[in-house]
Write a protein that holds these residues in place. Structure first.
Motif, PDB file in Angstrom:
ATOM      1  N   VAL A 205     -10.797   6.158   4.044  1.00  0.00           N
ATOM      2  CA  VAL A 205      -9.953   5.991   2.864  1.00  0.00           C
ATOM      3  C   VAL A 205      -9.643   4.499   2.657  1.00  0.00           C
ATOM      4  O   VAL A 205      -9.202   3.820   3.599  1.00  0.00           O
ATOM      5  N   PHE A 206      -9.860   4.048   1.431  1.00  0.00           N
ATOM      6  CA  PHE A 206      -9.538   2.678   1.032  1.00  0.00           C
ATOM      7  C   PHE A 206      -8.548   2.744  -0.135  1.00  0.00           C
ATOM      8  O   PHE A 206      -8.710   3.561  -1.045  1.00  0.00           O
ATOM      9  N   THR A 207      -7.556   1.878  -0.125  1.00  0.00           N
ATOM     10  CA  THR A 207      -6.582   1.904  -1.208  1.00  0.00           C
ATOM     11  C   THR A 207      -6.153   0.489  -1.566  1.00  0.00           C
ATOM     12  O   THR A 207      -6.187  -0.430  -0.723  1.00  0.00           O
TER      13      THR A 207
ATOM     14  N   SER B 134     -12.341   7.327  -1.464  1.00  0.00           N
ATOM     15  CA  SER B 134     -12.590   8.155  -0.279  1.00  0.00           C
ATOM     16  C   SER B 134     -14.092   8.234  -0.038  1.00  0.00           C
ATOM     17  O   SER B 134     -14.860   8.480  -0.980  1.00  0.00           O
TER      18      SER B 134
ATOM     19  N   PRO C 174      -5.483   5.177   5.663  1.00  0.00           N
ATOM     20  CA  PRO C 174      -6.048   4.298   4.639  1.00  0.00           C
ATOM     21  C   PRO C 174      -6.035   2.826   5.068  1.00  0.00           C
ATOM     22  O   PRO C 174      -5.139   2.368   5.784  1.00  0.00           O
TER      23      PRO C 174
ATOM     24  N   LEU D  22      -2.786  10.544  -7.150  1.00  0.00           N
ATOM     25  CA  LEU D  22      -4.216  10.676  -6.846  1.00  0.00           C
ATOM     26  C   LEU D  22      -4.932  11.499  -7.919  1.00  0.00           C
ATOM     27  O   LEU D  22      -5.587  12.515  -7.632  1.00  0.00           O
TER      28      LEU D  22
ATOM     29  N   SER E  19      -8.568  13.205   6.871  1.00  0.00           N
ATOM     30  CA  SER E  19      -8.631  11.874   6.259  1.00  0.00           C
ATOM     31  C   SER E  19      -8.035  10.866   7.224  1.00  0.00           C
ATOM     32  O   SER E  19      -6.949  11.089   7.790  1.00  0.00           O
TER      33      SER E  19
ATOM     34  N   GLU F 154      -3.486   0.960  -8.980  1.00  0.00           N
ATOM     35  CA  GLU F 154      -3.493   1.564  -7.623  1.00  0.00           C
ATOM     36  C   GLU F 154      -4.579   2.621  -7.602  1.00  0.00           C
ATOM     37  O   GLU F 154      -4.444   3.668  -8.237  1.00  0.00           O
TER      38      GLU F 154
ATOM     39  N   ALA G  59     -13.501   0.200   7.361  1.00  0.00           N
ATOM     40  CA  ALA G  59     -12.904   1.396   7.974  1.00  0.00           C
ATOM     41  C   ALA G  59     -13.917   1.996   8.936  1.00  0.00           C
ATOM     42  O   ALA G  59     -15.128   1.983   8.681  1.00  0.00           O
TER      43      ALA G  59
ATOM     44  N   THR H 133      -7.498   4.812  -5.085  1.00  0.00           N
ATOM     45  CA  THR H 133      -7.829   5.271  -3.723  1.00  0.00           C
ATOM     46  C   THR H 133      -9.289   5.702  -3.718  1.00  0.00           C
ATOM     47  O   THR H 133      -9.685   6.575  -4.498  1.00  0.00           O
TER      48      THR H 133
END
Length: 226
Positions: free
Chosen positions: A220-222, A209, A99, A166, A96, A205, A106, A207
């Motif tokens: 990965v974006f968060t 993927s 993030p 997660l 991964s 929050e 990304a 995440t």
């Protein structure tokens, strides 16, 4: 004059004849021996003939000069290029990437980039068995192909999780979902839309993927989707 044989004179005459006969036999034997000896001495004996001849010693064989070793044919070694996409080991999970924020692009590092172009809260309508209608997030992802050739998109995987733990959000087969399919040409972009069941309270929050290809590094974006 005949001498009677029984007189002393007669007996002496017979003795003399006997001695003369023996002497004659000795002389004859001596002559024969001399003749044989002389004939034998005239011819060289095989040993004498052999001793007079030069003895030739067979020459030792000359060792053959070592032949030069034939050059060994070495097969060219194939060079395996470094992978630019999926990992080579199917048993090893893909890595991964670091993030990035939900509103930032990304990059994989090989020309493939992705970004979240839409993130909407909706009431999903479940289609098909196992799907649950209710609050959901609809996510639209754009992939840009910056490589020199087309990239297949049939293996794109998009997942959503919530909170620091997660917790996975379940995908919903909503009518508005439109996953990636087909291929994206070099220099072109493609979009895919996914719907996940997640309560509004769990959207502080999230995440997201994105794996553009099986075995490829995970983008990965968060951030907050509230």
């Amino acid at each position: 004059m005949n001498v009677p044989s029984d007189t002393p004179a007669g007996r002496w005459s017979r003795r003399r004849l006997t001695l003369l006969g023996a002497l004659l036999a000795v002389v004859v034997a001596a002559v024969v021996t001399l003749v044989l000896t002389t004939g034998t001495d005239d011819e060289p004996s095989p040993a004498a003939a052999g001793s007079g001849a030069a003895t030739s010693t067979p020459a030792a064989p000359t060792p053959a000069a070592p032949s030069a070793a034939a050059p060994t044919s070495v097969a060219p070694v194939a060079v395996t290029p470094e992978p630019t996409g999926p990992t080579a080991d199917a048993d090893e999970p893909p890595a991964s990437l670091v993030p990035v924020a939900l509103d930032q692009p990304a990059a994989v590092g090989n020309g493939i980039t992705a970004e979240v172009v839409a993130l909407e809260g909706i009431d999903a309508t479940a289609v098909g068995p196992g799907n649950v209608s209710g609050p959901a997030l609809r996510v639209t992802v754009r992939i840009t192909n910056g490589t020199a050739g087309p990239v297949p998109l049939g293996g794109v995987a998009v997942d959503l999780a919530s909170g620091p733990e997660l917790v996975p959000a379940s995908p919903v087969g909503d009518a508005s979902a439109a996953p990636f399919t087909g291929t994206v040409a070099a220099g072109a972009t493609a979009e895919g839309t996914y719907v996940f069941s997640i309560a509004p309270a769990d959207r502080g929050e999230v995440t997201l993927s994105v794996g553009y290809q099986a075995g490829a590094p995970i983008l990965v974006f968060t951030g907050s989707a509230a």
